[in-house]
Design an enzyme around this catalytic site. Structure first.
Site, short mmCIF file in Angstrom:
data_model
loop_
_atom_site.label_atom_id
_atom_site.label_comp_id
_atom_site.label_asym_id
_atom_site.label_seq_id
_atom_site.Cartn_x
_atom_site.Cartn_y
_atom_site.Cartn_z
N ARG A 1 98.61 23.57 8.00
CA ARG A 1 97.77 24.77 7.35
C ARG A 1 97.11 25.60 8.47
O ARG A 1 96.97 27.05 8.28
CB ARG A 1 96.54 24.03 6.55
CG ARG A 1 95.56 23.18 7.45
CD ARG A 1 94.72 22.11 6.65
NE ARG A 1 95.55 20.95 6.11
CZ ARG A 1 94.90 19.78 5.51
NH1 ARG A 1 93.86 20.15 5.03
NH2 ARG A 1 95.77 18.99 5.08
N LYS B 1 99.73 10.13 14.56
CA LYS B 1 100.49 9.21 13.34
C LYS B 1 100.47 7.85 14.20
O LYS B 1 101.12 7.77 15.17
CB LYS B 1 101.56 9.83 12.96
CG LYS B 1 101.29 11.26 12.28
CD LYS B 1 102.65 11.79 11.54
CE LYS B 1 102.56 13.15 10.86
NZ LYS B 1 101.68 13.07 9.61
N1 BES Z 1 103.66 16.94 7.80
C1 BES Z 1 102.53 16.10 7.28
C2 BES Z 1 102.46 15.97 6.15
C3 BES Z 1 103.70 15.02 5.35
C4 BES Z 1 103.52 13.78 5.18
C5 BES Z 1 104.94 15.63 4.95
C6 BES Z 1 104.45 12.95 4.77
C7 BES Z 1 105.71 14.87 4.57
C8 BES Z 1 105.51 13.43 4.18
C9 BES Z 1 101.26 16.82 7.63
O1 BES Z 1 101.28 17.60 8.86
C10 BES Z 1 100.21 15.91 7.66
O2 BES Z 1 100.41 15.18 8.59
N2 BES Z 1 99.28 15.98 6.84
C11 BES Z 1 98.19 14.97 7.02
C12 BES Z 1 96.73 15.59 6.51
C13 BES Z 1 95.65 14.84 6.94
C14 BES Z 1 95.48 14.51 8.26
C15 BES Z 1 94.53 15.78 6.52
C16 BES Z 1 98.53 14.01 5.65
O3 BES Z 1 98.75 14.48 4.56
O4 BES Z 1 98.04 12.62 5.93
MN MN Z 2 100.31 16.63 10.65
#
Ligand code: BES
Ligand code: MN
Ligand code: ZN
Length: 487
Positions: free
Chosen positions: A340, A266
């Protein structure tokens, strides 16, 4: 803090009185004015009972009366918020002994009011070395008296017990959620559960890394590979000793104690917020803890796959194919879509080892659900209309709202893999919360009553407790209300 119920409004003492914006307001204010020996016109002029409005009034003898506005038609969440905010804002000034007069209201209000008052005592500053300025009202000296209508006495007693139980467990969950990754890891969640299970009489089993390897939870293991802290699968079971047929509800909660994204790392701007990526776990563990303390007539199974999503030389890499507990394979396109992946093993473990009548998973799963619904509702995904209605109603009653999203099969096209049974990311910046839900559906073993709640926008949000997003405890009140009403 000591909380007691009374059915007689006192003549003296410091008092909080809530008011609705209604035709009855002038008459109610006249009664207050008489008691305080003030001209009613002053109160009527200065206080309109807008939601959150506060008017402190002092008598010549120094007695405080706080008029608290609730607006026109406050719902349970409005009561909770107004009380929490008033008590939080004023906590250092409040007298040690304080009464709240809710005698003009139904006992349903009591639960929200007590939750609000107890919630207002929350302190985010766990790691500050200067503990000065702590509130006496929230300490052992504090005494809260609630004045309730005599007819509501018994119901109010129940409401008080419920509220205290929920508040205590919710606070423990807030602390876990707000704890940074150098203060919590999967074992911290496991230890909390083991301890709570011992205290409140339900069973907790923790599968450690060796057990996960032996039993083949390859999805959970694959996410944990890049981290120094070992993963765990927390299995919680509450079954009251009672006759009759109990319904079995299986709950699965995402327990990522920190999400760096892994190799698909990230950006750093808001990565620190990812200490909160265990909101699903908090909802599941909290709900079962509350249900056990309240002896609810339901059989609950909670599964929490817990891991950090970190990165080092042994991390799972984009393109890797992993094998889940059920034997199905996943092509990892993006290691940041880790929630997931661990839920695939969580659901698989639940459905292969238990026979739940209902399955609900909760996860801070996608940024995409925040794009869709903002910070006002969790995404609800289910093919079961009855379950959808029950969860939506529980959401309206508690104010922990859920909003139904589609689960049409067209969205499944996005996660077809050329090389494995499924892939964990479509690769497109579109409908991300839905393809994530379709992915989970693939691991729901065609269960007829499965629902997924994407709580990414709800578990960690702006509150009065701090300037940065912090934990809300979302999901516990929702699920307890749902369980209450399903029977
Ligand atoms: N934990 C995150 C989702 C999230 C984002 C929770 C903001 C709370 C606040 C999850 O694991 C994630 O990183 N999701 C990605 C998925 C993508 C890479 C397909 C996302 O939502 O960007
Ligand atoms: Mn994630
Ligand atoms: Zn995550």
């Amino acid at each position: 803090m000591l909380i007691t119920l009374h059915t007689q409004t006192p003549a003296t003492g410091d008092l909080v009185i809530p008011f609705l914006q209604s035709d009855a307001l002038p008459g109610e204010l006249t009664a207050v004015a008489q008691r305080l020996n003030l001209p009613a016109s002053v109160l009527e002029h200065d206080f309109k009972a807008d939601a959150g409005e506060v008017l402190p009034v002092y008598s010549a003898s120094g007695q405080r009366t706080y008029l608290l506005g609730l607006g026109k038609t406050p719902q349970s969440m409005d009561w909770l918020r107004v009380f929490r905010s008033f008590f939080f804002t004023n906590k250092s000034k409040l007298p040690n002994q304080l009464s709240v007069d809710v005698s003009r209201f139904d006992s349903i209000v009591v639960e929200a009011v007590v939750l609000g008052i107890l919630g207002g005592g929350y302190n985010l500053q766990l790691y500050k070395t200067d503990k000065a300025g702590e509130s006496a009202f929230y300490g052992s000296e504090g005494q809260l008296t609630l004045y309730v209508d005599a007819d509501q006495r018994l119901a109010a007693d129940d409401a008080l017990t419920r509220a205290r139980t929920i508040a205590r467990t919710q606070r423990a969950m807030l602390d876990l959620m707000n704890a940074p990754a150098n203060y919590k890891n999967p074992q911290t969640l496991a230890d909390w559960s083991l301890n709570a299970g011992r205290t409140n009489g339900y069973s907790v089993t923790v599968l450690d890394k060796a057990a996960l390897e032996e039993q083949g939870l390859g999805a959970l293991l694959s996410v944990s590979r890049g981290s120094d802290v070992p993963p765990a699968l927390i299995v919680v079971e509450y079954k009251p000793e009672s006759v009759g047929n109990l319904r079995t509800v299986g709950l699965v909660g995402k327990g990522v104690t920190f999400d760096t994204g892994g190799v698909s790392i990230k950006s750093s701007a808001s990565m620190h917020l990812m200490k909160s990526d265990m909101g699903g776990a908090a909802a599941v563990l909290g709900t079962i803890d509350v249900a056990a303390q309240l002896n609810l007539p339901v059989h609950l199974i909670g599964i929490v796959p817990a891991t950090e999503n970190s990165t080092d030389g042994s991390s799972t890499k984009p393109g890797d194919v992993i094998t889940t507990y059920t034997g199905k394979t996943i092509e990892i396109i993006d290691t940041d879509a880790e929630g997931r992946v661990i839920l695939a093993d969580g659901l698989g473990y639940l459905l292969r080892n238990y026979q739940p009548d209902v399955v609900i998973d909760l996860a801070t799963l996608t940024g995409s659900i925040i794009a869709a619904l903002g910070y006002h509702a969790a995404g609800l995904f289910t093919a079961n209309d009855e379950l959808a209605a029950q969860l939506a109603q529980a959401g309206e009653r508690t104010g922990e709202r859920v909003w139904r999203m589609p689960l049409w099969d067209v969205y499944k096209e996005d996660i077809k893999s050329d090389v494995a049974d499924i892939k964990n990311f479509s690769g497109k910046p579109l409908a991300g919360s839905i393809s994530a839900a379709k992915f989970l559906e693939f691991f729901s073993e065609n269960h007829p009553a499965w629902a997924h709640l994407d709580i990414a926008g709800m578990a960690f949000a702006d509150t009065e407790f701090g300037s940065q997003k912090n934990a809300t405890g979302f999901g516990i009140r929702l699920l307890i209300d749902y369980i209450h009403n399903m029977m």
